[in-house]
Design an enzyme around this catalytic site. Structure first.
Site, mmCIF file in Angstrom:
data_model
loop_
_atom_site.group_PDB
_atom_site.id
_atom_site.type_symbol
_atom_site.label_atom_id
_atom_site.label_comp_id
_atom_site.label_asym_id
_atom_site.label_seq_id
_atom_site.Cartn_x
_atom_site.Cartn_y
_atom_site.Cartn_z
ATOM 1 N N HIS A 193 0.866 -1.177 0.000
ATOM 2 C CA HIS A 193 0.000 0.000 0.000
ATOM 3 C C HIS A 193 0.905 1.230 0.000
ATOM 4 O O HIS A 193 1.672 1.447 0.946
ATOM 5 C CB HIS A 193 -0.865 0.025 1.258
ATOM 6 C CG HIS A 193 -2.042 -0.880 1.219
ATOM 7 N ND1 HIS A 193 -1.941 -2.236 0.979
ATOM 8 C CD2 HIS A 193 -3.373 -0.622 1.393
ATOM 9 C CE1 HIS A 193 -3.159 -2.775 1.008
ATOM 10 N NE2 HIS A 193 -4.046 -1.815 1.258
ATOM 11 N N GLU A 196 -1.578 6.109 -1.387
ATOM 12 C CA GLU A 196 -2.955 6.417 -0.989
ATOM 13 C C GLU A 196 -2.960 7.729 -0.211
ATOM 14 O O GLU A 196 -3.776 8.611 -0.451
ATOM 15 C CB GLU A 196 -3.533 5.294 -0.128
ATOM 16 C CG GLU A 196 -4.951 5.564 0.347
ATOM 17 C CD GLU A 196 -5.445 4.510 1.341
ATOM 18 O OE1 GLU A 196 -6.669 4.467 1.562
ATOM 19 O OE2 GLU A 196 -4.629 3.752 1.906
ATOM 20 N N ASP A 274 -11.363 -2.931 -1.442
ATOM 21 C CA ASP A 274 -10.632 -2.589 -0.217
ATOM 22 C C ASP A 274 -11.257 -3.281 0.984
ATOM 23 O O ASP A 274 -10.697 -4.230 1.518
ATOM 24 C CB ASP A 274 -10.568 -1.076 -0.023
ATOM 25 C CG ASP A 274 -9.364 -0.638 0.798
ATOM 26 O OD1 ASP A 274 -8.622 -1.504 1.279
ATOM 27 O OD2 ASP A 274 -9.158 0.582 0.947
#
Length: 316
Positions: A193, A196, A274
């Site tokens: 990740h 973001e 998600d």
């Protein structure tokens, strides 16, 4: 009815019949709401407002009794079962999900037992789904603990990918190089990740330092033509979750989502959920939302659907 025709008519039931991937979901929050309600008596009502931070999301998870629904080792296996149920109900044929390496502590270090439990759920609930077993890492954990938990799980030979998540600013990305090297040596695809909450440069740095094959989110890359060109040239796929990005305040709306900019720059993108229990949108519904908002044509969304059904060969 073709996928494109179903999408053009916004027919969710028809879309469910078409093969789809779910490459960015967290099994602890990726399950079927109705299944969780039936099994636990807890109804997790999805977000109805935009949040401003991950801390607010954690507060929401606590307030909505998510931890009560999935306590201990058995509870985490129930969450994984709920994720398979959700994927099956939405016509997902390729699912990438798994368990955080930290969960090994709930199994008294029994890596084979934890792995066998997940395999049994897959075979019982959704054997026709191609399951890509994933190991997860939290950025908040010290690297020595992550290595201690990850090593016995990697030794099982059962896992196919590795992901890093939680607060992007918790520790420098380079801290995690040892566990990524260990996973690469075992043949796992590497993900993280990034982008973001951080910057386009953070995306580039993470890909280079950890040797990533894919990026979860990565939407900040749209701010930099150079980073987008790097991702496109190296065939680094971004597994994007549009509704999540809107509900966490990372983008203004689905209509203004940078997935369009990334797609136009030649970056390989996929559409994912998600956390279904939090954001209340299935993969099929994500496709519909993007089409309704005029972000993509039905033909373009069909190409994006196909992007997730096979893994691109990364150009190193």
């Amino acid at each position: 009815m073709t996928f494109e025709a179903a999408l053009a008519s916004h027919d969710r039931d028809a879309l469910v019949a078409w093969p789809k991937s779910e490459l960015h979901t967290h099994a602890s929050l990726g399950g079927s709401r109705s299944f969780v309600r039936e099994r636990t008596g807890i109804d997790i009502v999805p977000l109805d407002r935009v949040l401003a931070s991950m801390d607010e999301m954690h507060d929401w998870v606590s307030a909505n009794r998510v931890g009560e629904a999935f306590p201990g080792a058995a509870g985490r296996m129930l969450a994984i079962e709920a994720t398979f149920v959700q994927a099956r109900a939405d016509g997902v044929t390729r699912l990438e999900a798994g368990e955080d390496v930290w969960a090994l502590t709930l199994w008294d270090g029994d890596a084979l037992g934890l792995t066998a439990a997940m395999r049994a759920i897959h075979q019982r609930v959704a054997p026709d789904i191609e399951w890509i077993a994933q190991l997860g890492l939290s950025r908040h954990c010290p690297i020595d603990a992550l290595m201690r938990w990850a090593e016995p799980l990697l030794e099982t030979g059962a896992y196919q990918s590795l992901d890093l998540y939680a607060d992007e600013m918790a520790q420098p990305i380079g801290v995690f190089k040892p566990v990524y090297k260990a996973a690469r040596d075992k043949g796992l695809r590497l993900k993280a990740h990034v982008g973001e909450w951080g910057t386009a440069d953070d995306v580039w740095q993470a890909v280079e330092e950890l040797g990533l094959d894919e990026v979860q989110h990565g939407i900040a890359a749209a701010q930099s033509p150079a980073v987008m060109r790097f991702l496109a040239d190296h065939r680094i796929r971004l597994n994007i979750c549009p509704t999540s990005n809107v509900m966490l305040g990372r983008v203004e709306s689905i209509a203004k989502h940078p997935i369009r900019t990334l797609f136009d720059a030649g970056v390989i993108v996929t559409v994912n959920t998600d956390d279904v229990l939090v954001f209340g949108s299935s993969v099929s519904e994500e496709f519909i939302r993007l089409h309704q908002a005029g972000v993509f044509s039905a033909a373009e969304l069909n190409q994006i659907r196909l992007n997730g059904l096979t893994d691109p060969v990364v150009a190193r």
